[in-house]
Design a protein around this motif. Structure first.
Motif, mmCIF file in Angstrom:
data_model
loop_
_atom_site.group_PDB
_atom_site.id
_atom_site.type_symbol
_atom_site.label_atom_id
_atom_site.label_comp_id
_atom_site.label_asym_id
_atom_site.label_seq_id
_atom_site.Cartn_x
_atom_site.Cartn_y
_atom_site.Cartn_z
ATOM 1 N N ALA A 131 0.835 -1.203 0.000
ATOM 2 C CA ALA A 131 0.000 0.000 0.000
ATOM 3 C C ALA A 131 0.869 1.252 0.000
ATOM 4 O O ALA A 131 0.589 2.216 -0.719
ATOM 5 C CB ALA A 131 -0.951 -0.001 1.197
ATOM 6 N N ALA A 132 1.931 1.244 0.791
ATOM 7 C CA ALA A 132 2.834 2.403 0.843
ATOM 8 C C ALA A 132 3.532 2.607 -0.491
ATOM 9 O O ALA A 132 3.693 3.744 -0.956
ATOM 10 C CB ALA A 132 3.857 2.221 1.959
ATOM 11 N N ALA A 133 3.929 1.511 -1.122
ATOM 12 C CA ALA A 133 4.583 1.615 -2.430
ATOM 13 C C ALA A 133 3.611 2.148 -3.479
ATOM 14 O O ALA A 133 3.984 2.979 -4.321
ATOM 15 C CB ALA A 133 5.130 0.251 -2.854
ATOM 16 N N THR A 134 2.382 1.692 -3.431
ATOM 17 C CA THR A 134 1.363 2.165 -4.369
ATOM 18 C C THR A 134 1.101 3.654 -4.159
ATOM 19 O O THR A 134 0.976 4.420 -5.119
ATOM 20 C CB THR A 134 0.064 1.360 -4.204
ATOM 21 O OG1 THR A 134 0.334 -0.020 -4.468
ATOM 22 C CG2 THR A 134 -1.022 1.831 -5.160
ATOM 23 N N ASP A 135 1.049 4.066 -2.902
ATOM 24 C CA ASP A 135 0.838 5.480 -2.596
ATOM 25 C C ASP A 135 2.011 6.323 -3.095
ATOM 26 O O ASP A 135 1.811 7.379 -3.700
ATOM 27 C CB ASP A 135 0.649 5.666 -1.091
ATOM 28 C CG ASP A 135 0.257 7.093 -0.741
ATOM 29 O OD1 ASP A 135 -0.715 7.600 -1.344
ATOM 30 O OD2 ASP A 135 0.916 7.696 0.123
ATOM 31 N N ALA A 136 3.231 5.856 -2.853
ATOM 32 C CA ALA A 136 4.418 6.590 -3.307
ATOM 33 C C ALA A 136 4.441 6.698 -4.827
ATOM 34 O O ALA A 136 4.737 7.772 -5.382
ATOM 35 C CB ALA A 136 5.682 5.903 -2.808
ATOM 36 N N GLU A 137 4.108 5.606 -5.496
ATOM 37 C CA GLU A 137 4.039 5.624 -6.961
ATOM 38 C C GLU A 137 3.006 6.650 -7.431
ATOM 39 O O GLU A 137 3.251 7.406 -8.373
ATOM 40 C CB GLU A 137 3.681 4.232 -7.482
ATOM 41 C CG GLU A 137 3.555 4.167 -8.995
ATOM 42 C CD GLU A 137 3.050 2.825 -9.497
ATOM 43 O OE1 GLU A 137 2.883 2.701 -10.725
ATOM 44 O OE2 GLU A 137 2.810 1.899 -8.688
ATOM 45 N N GLY A 138 1.876 6.656 -6.762
ATOM 46 C CA GLY A 138 0.820 7.604 -7.119
ATOM 47 C C GLY A 138 1.246 9.037 -6.923
ATOM 48 O O GLY A 138 0.986 9.902 -7.772
ATOM 49 N N LYS A 139 1.927 9.311 -5.819
ATOM 50 C CA LYS A 139 2.393 10.672 -5.564
ATOM 51 C C LYS A 139 3.410 11.117 -6.602
ATOM 52 O O LYS A 139 3.378 12.268 -7.064
ATOM 53 C CB LYS A 139 2.982 10.772 -4.156
ATOM 54 C CG LYS A 139 1.920 10.721 -3.082
ATOM 55 C CD LYS A 139 2.511 10.789 -1.687
ATOM 56 C CE LYS A 139 1.384 10.738 -0.658
ATOM 57 N NZ LYS A 139 1.883 10.764 0.710
ATOM 58 N N LEU A 140 4.303 10.199 -6.975
ATOM 59 C CA LEU A 140 5.301 10.528 -7.995
ATOM 60 C C LEU A 140 4.650 10.800 -9.346
ATOM 61 O O LEU A 140 5.000 11.767 -10.035
ATOM 62 C CB LEU A 140 6.320 9.403 -8.120
ATOM 63 C CG LEU A 140 7.311 9.267 -6.972
ATOM 64 C CD1 LEU A 140 8.131 7.990 -7.121
ATOM 65 C CD2 LEU A 140 8.223 10.478 -6.910
ATOM 66 N N LYS A 141 3.714 9.938 -9.723
ATOM 67 C CA LYS A 141 3.024 10.128 -11.002
ATOM 68 C C LYS A 141 2.235 11.432 -11.017
ATOM 69 O O LYS A 141 2.258 12.168 -12.001
ATOM 70 C CB LYS A 141 2.083 8.958 -11.303
ATOM 71 C CG LYS A 141 2.753 7.747 -11.864
ATOM 72 C CD LYS A 141 1.708 6.714 -12.279
ATOM 73 C CE LYS A 141 2.336 5.580 -13.033
ATOM 74 N NZ LYS A 141 1.333 4.651 -13.556
ATOM 75 N N ALA A 142 1.522 11.697 -9.936
ATOM 76 C CA ALA A 142 0.720 12.920 -9.867
ATOM 77 C C ALA A 142 1.614 14.154 -9.938
ATOM 78 O O ALA A 142 1.305 15.119 -10.646
ATOM 79 C CB ALA A 142 -0.114 12.944 -8.593
ATOM 80 N N ALA A 143 2.743 14.117 -9.230
ATOM 81 C CA ALA A 143 3.670 15.254 -9.255
ATOM 82 C C ALA A 143 4.282 15.430 -10.640
ATOM 83 O O ALA A 143 4.390 16.549 -11.142
ATOM 84 C CB ALA A 143 4.759 15.064 -8.212
ATOM 85 N N ALA A 144 4.661 14.313 -11.268
ATOM 86 C CA ALA A 144 5.234 14.384 -12.613
ATOM 87 C C ALA A 144 4.215 14.923 -13.600
ATOM 88 O O ALA A 144 4.542 15.751 -14.467
ATOM 89 C CB ALA A 144 5.733 13.006 -13.049
ATOM 90 N N GLY A 145 2.996 14.463 -13.478
ATOM 91 C CA GLY A 145 1.943 14.951 -14.363
ATOM 92 C C GLY A 145 1.675 16.427 -14.156
ATOM 93 O O GLY A 145 1.449 17.172 -15.115
ATOM 94 N N ASP A 146 1.725 16.857 -12.911
ATOM 95 C CA ASP A 146 1.507 18.267 -12.591
ATOM 96 C C ASP A 146 2.640 19.129 -13.158
ATOM 97 O O ASP A 146 2.397 20.198 -13.727
ATOM 98 C CB ASP A 146 1.408 18.433 -11.074
ATOM 99 C CG ASP A 146 0.729 19.719 -10.659
ATOM 100 O OD1 ASP A 146 -0.136 20.217 -11.420
ATOM 101 O OD2 ASP A 146 1.040 20.230 -9.571
#
Length: 78
Positions: free
Chosen positions: A9-24
């Motif tokens: 779950a933590a890895a999925t959250d970290a991946e999501g944060k990275l993707k969202a930041a990169a997309g932003d």
């Protein structure tokens, strides 16, 4: 919840944060949305694991109560 589930779950959250930041940063709305979806998935994973833990605790409590009752009955029969 097992430690493995928490790590996933933590890895999925970290991946999501990275993707969202990169997309932003790049203006890629699709990538940002994928990242946000991953973060929601991580929250869901944690919620499911918490529910699993609560169910296990409830079952364990019921088992203990049943064993206590059986012990009481056995003592009365002796």
């Amino acid at each position: 919840m097992s430690i493995e589930d928490r790590i996933k779950a933590a890895a999925t959250d970290a991946e999501g944060k990275l993707k969202a930041a990169a997309g932003d940063l790049t203006g890629d709305n699709q990538l940002k949305a994928e990242g946000e979806a991953k973060q929601i998935q991580a929250k869901t994973m944690n919620a499911a694991a918490d529910l699993k833990d609560k169910a296990k605790n409830l079952i364990d409590g019921a088992k203990n109560a049943a064993n206590d009752v059986l012990d009481g009955v056995k003592k009365k029969l002796d």
